[in-house]
Structure formats: structure tokens, C-alpha cells
Design a protein around this motif. Structure first.
Motif, short mmCIF file in Angstrom:
data_model
loop_
_atom_site.label_atom_id
_atom_site.label_comp_id
_atom_site.label_asym_id
_atom_site.label_seq_id
_atom_site.Cartn_x
_atom_site.Cartn_y
_atom_site.Cartn_z
N GLN A 164 29.60 -21.50 37.18
CA GLN A 164 29.17 -22.20 35.97
C GLN A 164 27.82 -22.89 36.17
O GLN A 164 27.45 -23.78 35.41
N GLN A 165 27.06 -22.46 37.19
CA GLN A 165 25.85 -23.16 37.57
C GLN A 165 24.81 -23.21 36.45
O GLN A 165 24.29 -24.27 36.15
N VAL A 215 29.37 -27.62 42.75
CA VAL A 215 30.77 -27.36 43.10
C VAL A 215 31.27 -26.04 42.53
O VAL A 215 32.05 -25.34 43.17
N ARG A 216 30.81 -25.69 41.34
CA ARG A 216 31.29 -24.46 40.67
C ARG A 216 30.11 -23.53 40.42
O ARG A 216 29.54 -23.51 39.32
N SER A 241 25.93 -25.54 33.59
CA SER A 241 25.95 -26.94 34.01
C SER A 241 24.54 -27.50 34.14
O SER A 241 24.28 -28.65 33.75
N LEU A 255 26.85 -35.86 36.67
CA LEU A 255 28.11 -35.14 36.84
C LEU A 255 27.94 -33.65 36.60
O LEU A 255 28.56 -32.82 37.28
N ALA A 256 27.09 -33.29 35.65
CA ALA A 256 26.84 -31.88 35.38
C ALA A 256 26.13 -31.21 36.56
O ALA A 256 26.42 -30.07 36.90
N ILE A 307 26.45 -32.17 39.70
CA ILE A 307 27.49 -32.05 40.73
C ILE A 307 28.40 -30.85 40.40
O ILE A 307 28.77 -30.08 41.30
N ALA A 308 28.73 -30.68 39.13
CA ALA A 308 29.56 -29.53 38.73
C ALA A 308 28.85 -28.22 39.03
O ALA A 308 29.48 -27.24 39.42
#
Length: 77
Positions: free
Chosen positions: A27-28, A23-24, A31, A16-17, A19-20
Motif C-alpha cells: 500500500q506504499q 510497514v505495508r 499511503s 502515520l500514513a 509509517i503505514a
């Protein structure tokens, strides 16, 4: 049994991190560092082939976090 659940939950949260991070982009770096930290325990305690795969994933996340992942606000002068 409980240890296995915790390790696989950490691996799922690591996914999930990642994927985050995609997506963001702002915040790469954060994450990807979180993902790497979550992949290390299952990499260390996992069965040889699975453990190695998660350790490689952790190294890849760290490499991408180190080479890029700068937030847009950090690039402003």
C-alpha cells in the motif's frame, strides 16, 4: 485555536500514513499520496520554517510515490 488543532492532527495523520507506507509495502503508493495530501495544509498555513518543512515532506512523499510504491499485484503480468 481550532484551526491549529486540525492542522496538527493532519500532520500527525500524515506521519502515520508514512509509517503505514513503510510497514505495508503493498500500500506504499497510496499511503505516501495520503501523507503528502495531509502535509500540504500545515505546510501552506504553518509558520515559515515549519510550513516549509511540511511542504518539503509532501514533495518527498510525492517523489517516492511516483518513483516506486507499486503494489505486488500490479507487477504481475
Amino acid at each position: 485555536m481550532a484551526v491549529a488543532v486540525v492542522l496538527w492532527a493532519g500532520a500527525g495523520l500524515g506521519l502515520l500514513a508514512v509509517i503505514a507506507a513503510v510497514v505495508r509495502p503493498s500500500q506504499q503508493r497510496r499511503s505516501l499520496l495520503v501523507a503528502a495530501l495531509l502535509f500540504v495544509p500545515i505546510g501552506v498555513f504553518g509558520i515559515s520554517s515549519i510550513g516549509a518543512a511540511f511542504l518539503v515532506a509532501a514533495v518527498i512523499c510525492l517523489a517516492f510515490a511516483a518513483s516506486g510504491g507499486r503494489s505486488k499485484s500490479a507487477n504481475r503480468a
